[in-house]
Enzyme design. Structure first.
Site, PDB file in Angstrom:
ATOM      1  N   LYS A  82      -7.293   8.457   8.360  1.00 14.45           N
ATOM      2  CA  LYS A  82      -5.732   8.581   8.629  1.00 14.45           C
ATOM      3  C   LYS A  82      -5.795  10.176   9.869  1.00 14.45           C
ATOM      4  CE  LYS A  82      -1.336   8.802   8.329  1.00 14.45           C
ATOM      5  NZ  LYS A  82      -0.116   8.587   6.770  1.00 14.45           N
ATOM      6  N   GLU A 117     -14.438  15.938   3.283  1.00 17.28           N
ATOM      7  CA  GLU A 117     -15.485  14.829   2.930  1.00 17.28           C
ATOM      8  C   GLU A 117     -15.819  13.746   3.062  1.00 17.28           C
ATOM      9  OE1 GLU A 117     -12.672  15.572   0.914  1.00 17.28           O
ATOM     10  OE2 GLU A 117     -12.878  15.473  -1.282  1.00 17.28           O
ATOM     11  N   GLY A 147      -1.893   5.912   3.450  1.00  9.77           N
ATOM     12  CA  GLY A 147      -3.397   6.429   2.811  1.00  9.77           C
ATOM     13  C   GLY A 147      -3.317   4.827   1.837  1.00  9.77           C
ATOM     14  N   ARG A 148      -2.794   5.272   1.092  1.00  9.36           N
ATOM     15  CA  ARG A 148      -3.102   3.838  -0.194  1.00  9.36           C
ATOM     16  C   ARG A 148      -2.321   2.414   0.336  1.00  9.36           C
ATOM     17  NH1 ARG A 148      -0.114   8.074  -1.735  1.00  9.36           N
ATOM     18  NH2 ARG A 148       2.133   8.321  -1.932  1.00  9.36           N
ATOM     19  N   GLU A 184      -0.430   7.586  -7.938  1.00  5.65           N
ATOM     20  CA  GLU A 184      -0.046   8.253  -6.386  1.00  5.65           C
ATOM     21  C   GLU A 184       0.819   8.315  -6.453  1.00  5.65           C
ATOM     22  OE1 GLU A 184      -3.020   8.120  -2.852  1.00  5.65           O
ATOM     23  OE2 GLU A 184      -3.363  10.437  -2.864  1.00  5.65           O
ATOM     24  N   HIS A 199     -15.523  -6.836 -25.167  1.00  8.81           N
ATOM     25  CA  HIS A 199     -16.318  -5.965 -25.974  1.00  8.81           C
ATOM     26  C   HIS A 199     -16.716  -4.281 -25.852  1.00  8.81           C
ATOM     27  CE1 HIS A 199     -18.352  -9.784 -26.265  1.00  8.81           C
ATOM     28  NE2 HIS A 199     -17.671 -10.070 -25.070  1.00  8.81           N
ATOM     29  N   LYS A 217      -7.230  19.608  -1.719  1.00  4.81           N
ATOM     30  CA  LYS A 217      -7.744  19.273  -0.561  1.00  4.81           C
ATOM     31  C   LYS A 217      -7.850  20.726  -0.335  1.00  4.81           C
ATOM     32  CE  LYS A 217      -6.371  14.722   1.725  1.00  4.81           C
ATOM     33  NZ  LYS A 217      -6.104  14.034   2.331  1.00  4.81           N
TER      34      LYS A 217
HETATM   35  C1  G6Q Z   1      -3.321   8.565  -0.016  1.00  5.31           C
HETATM   36  C2  G6Q Z   1      -3.643   9.384   0.322  1.00  5.31           C
HETATM   37  C3  G6Q Z   1      -5.259   9.434   0.159  1.00  5.31           C
HETATM   38  C4  G6Q Z   1      -6.463   9.683   1.590  1.00  5.31           C
HETATM   39  C5  G6Q Z   1      -7.171  10.171   1.207  1.00  5.31           C
HETATM   40  C6  G6Q Z   1      -8.127  10.117   2.294  1.00  5.31           C
HETATM   41  O1  G6Q Z   1      -2.432   7.270   0.368  1.00  5.31           O
HETATM   42  O2  G6Q Z   1      -2.696   9.867   1.002  1.00  5.31           O
HETATM   43  O3  G6Q Z   1      -5.414   9.047  -0.642  1.00  5.31           O
HETATM   44  O4  G6Q Z   1      -5.991   8.377   1.643  1.00  5.31           O
HETATM   45  O5  G6Q Z   1      -7.008  11.513   0.890  1.00  5.31           O
HETATM   46  O6  G6Q Z   1      -7.503  10.445   3.475  1.00  5.31           O
HETATM   47  P1  G6Q Z   1      -7.352  10.087   5.226  1.00  5.31           P
HETATM   48  O7  G6Q Z   1      -7.518   8.830   5.722  1.00  5.31           O
HETATM   49  O8  G6Q Z   1      -6.370  11.223   5.882  1.00  5.31           O
HETATM   50  O9  G6Q Z   1      -8.977  10.974   5.358  1.00  5.31           O
END
Ligand code: G6Q
Length: 549
Positions: free
Chosen positions: A208, A214, A269-270, A355, A386, A506
């Site tokens: 996003k 990462e 994001g989620r 989250e 199990h 981050k």
């Molecule tokens: C989701 C969070 C988080 C995010 C990641 C990746 O709601 O904000 O999980 O999706 O940190 O972020 P980017 O899509 O910006 O790389």
């Protein structure tokens, strides 16, 4: 009208008193006294049947919980979301994932822009790209068709794609392979690329912000790998596409804006798996099935928006979760899909729920004086049975469980599916009713073993049952959990759409990276523990004998 603080609301106070009277009974008694309980305490929407009769509730509990939802302004807050108001207050943003799945004919004007038009323009772009790749018309740098798709992203830009790919694998193209790289641990990328040919591989860089360390680290290494393999920087144009809200950063990375699929800051994001972040899903199952997935989401959205609370599946699920958390003190929820294709659903729901609702202040910044989001975790059944189910049956902590089953397998084989499904029903039964000492004795158990075999029961479950896993059903199931999370967050009065704890992570590591990389001994000014750990790491890193190779 502003609602009173949560614990002063009349429905909350009534629920506390009611909970105290319910303590005197248990599920065994409740079922014995009310033979129709199992027929009554259930709800259905979009082919998902919820049996909540094995929750520790009565009709009165549900009535009071619905009162609490009303008194807390749930309906108004829901309508604010659907109108595109900035309900994510700490980031001053609208929360409009529901717009991502509205049909083309719908319209939702936010700040003068019809967001549904924008959504469908991107869906058209995704569809035409996916079709070209799937038909072999999109050629790689050397003229070969794409056979491998690698999604690079993390958190919300990974968990949705990987969960949906696994969930809908039955419907996916088998001559394309899909890989999901999220961890900055180089092993993740190296293992994913090990057997791939660069000239047949497409990378989707999903981020996003396009600023996530990462993802950018993995994307940079993937780009280097591709250029090394193909010997030509211009190969990037045919092998890298981006999904992002940040066009400048995508261009700066070297991906042609032509090869970029956008989404918007009003998609969390989620909550983004059905935005352009779902490009890998569309490549796997094709545009037609992808639109079925969106239809499933939308149908549940409409149910959530219009159904009365006492028949509203997401509202009921949210209220039951809140009841277990705040009134019965359960800090943890197990999610157990009895469907192998849903093996990543628990991990996906873990982010969605924790989250969103792992928050300590209300919208106006006051510290909450009640518990918010629970810990979510799980594994596909029957594997969990199990291992950790022991604790769910006999541990000292009550762990409510969502058991998710289907009447049909997509891969029917002999009696497998009935064996699998019998476990869903048997587990819910055993957790609710347990086994008394007399019942254990009647089985001929020696007296000294009797206490060990007693199950106290009274352990709550939701059973979610549907016919068969389809793209549409998956959309409805995910939307069900999304709106359940919304319901809880609205009553708790928290911002379910920010994630400052994640943002902290981050930036924290960034300060330490140079101290690990530096050639010369850095002067460390952390706490004594962190200083020691960094020093030890540097010493171990220099010690070439410890590799074992
Ligand atoms: C989701 C969070 C988080 C995010 C990641 C990746 O709601 O904000 O999980 O999706 O940190 O972020 P980017 O899509 O910006 O790389």
């Amino acid at each position: 009208m502003t609602a009173l603080p949560l614990r002063q609301r009349s429905a909350w106070l009534a629920l506390e008193a009611h909970r105290n009277t319910l303590r005197a009974t248990n599920l065994r008694t409740l079922f014995a006294e009310d033979p129709k309980r199992g027929q009554r305490l259930r709800a259905e929407a979009e082919g998902i049947h919820l049996d909540y009769s094995k929750q520790r509730v009565t009709d009165e509990t549900v009535r009071l919980l619905v009162e609490l939802a009303k008194e807390s302004g749930l309906g108004e807050r829901r309508d604010q979301m659907f109108r595109g108001e900035h309900i994510n207050v700490s980031e001053d943003r609208a929360v409009l994932h529901v717009a991502l799945r509205m049909p083309k004919s719908a319209s939702l004007v936010v700040d003068g822009v019809d967001v549904v038009d924008e959504v469908h323009a991107v869906l058209d772009q995704m569809s035409s790209f996916a079709t070209r790749v799937r038909e072999g018309e999109w050629k790689g740098h050397t003229g070969k068709a794409i056979r491998n798709v690698v999604n690079i992203g993390i958190g919300g830009s990974d968990l949705g794609p990987v969960m949906a790919y696994e969930a809908l694998r039955y419907y996916s193209r088998r001559d394309l392979t899909f890989h999901f790289v999220s961890n900055v641990d180089s092993t993740d990328l190296v293992e994913a690329l090990r057997d791939l040919r660069a000239d047949e591989t497409l990378f989707i860089i999903s981020s996003k912000t396009f600023g996530t360390l990462e993802t950018l680290t993995n994307a940079t290494s993937a780009r280097r790998w591709l250029i090394e393999q193909l010997g030509d920087e211009s190969a990037i144009a045919k092998h890298f596409v981006a999904v992002s809200t940040n066009a400048e950063k995508v261009a700066a990375f070297g991906i042609d804006p032509e090869n970029m699929f956008v989404f918007w800051d009003w998609v969390g994001g989620r909550y983004s798996m059905e935005s352009a972040i779902g490009l890998s899903t569309m490549l796997a199952i094709g545009p037609e099935r992808y639109f079925e997935l969106l239809d499933g989401f939308h149908a549940m959205d409409e149910h959530f928006r219009t159904a009365p609370f006492n028949e509203n599946l997401p509202v009921l699920m949210g209220l039951l979760a809140l009841w277990n958390r705040d009134f019965l003190g359960s800090a943890s929820v197990g999610v157990m899909p009895y469907e192998q294709y849903l093996k990543r659903l628990p991990a996906y729901l873990q982010q969605l729920t924790m989250e969103s609702n792992g928050k300590h202040v209300t919208l106006d910044g006051s510290t909450v004086d009640y518990d918010t989001g629970a810990l979510y975790w799980g594994e596909p059944g029957t594997n969990g049975q199990h291992s950790f189910y022991q604790m769910i049956h006999q541990g000292t902590t009550v762990i409510p469980v969502d058991l998710i089953g289907f009447a049909k397998s997509l891969n029917a084989l002999g009696e497998h599916h009935d064996i699998l499904s019998s476990n869903v029903f048997a587990q819910a039964q055993a957790l609710a009713f347990g086994k008394t000492a007399d019942e254990v004795r009647a089985e001929g158990t020696p007296e000294h073993v009797v206490p060990h075999r007693v199950m106290e029961g009274n352990r709550p479950t939701n059973v979610l049952l549907a016919e068969v896993l389809t793209p549409r059903l998956l959309g409805s199931l995910v939307a069900l959990y999304e709106h359940s999370v919304f319901t809880q967050g609205a009553i708790w009065g928290i911002d379910s759409f920010d994630q400052w704890g994640v943002e902290l992570g981050k930036v924290l590591a960034v300060a330490i990276i140079p101290e690990l990389e530096s050639e010369t001994e850095p002067s460390l000014a952390h706490d004594s523990s962190t200083n020691e750990l960094i020093t030890l790491y540097r010493r171990l890193k220099r010690n070439e004998d410890t590799h074992g190779n």
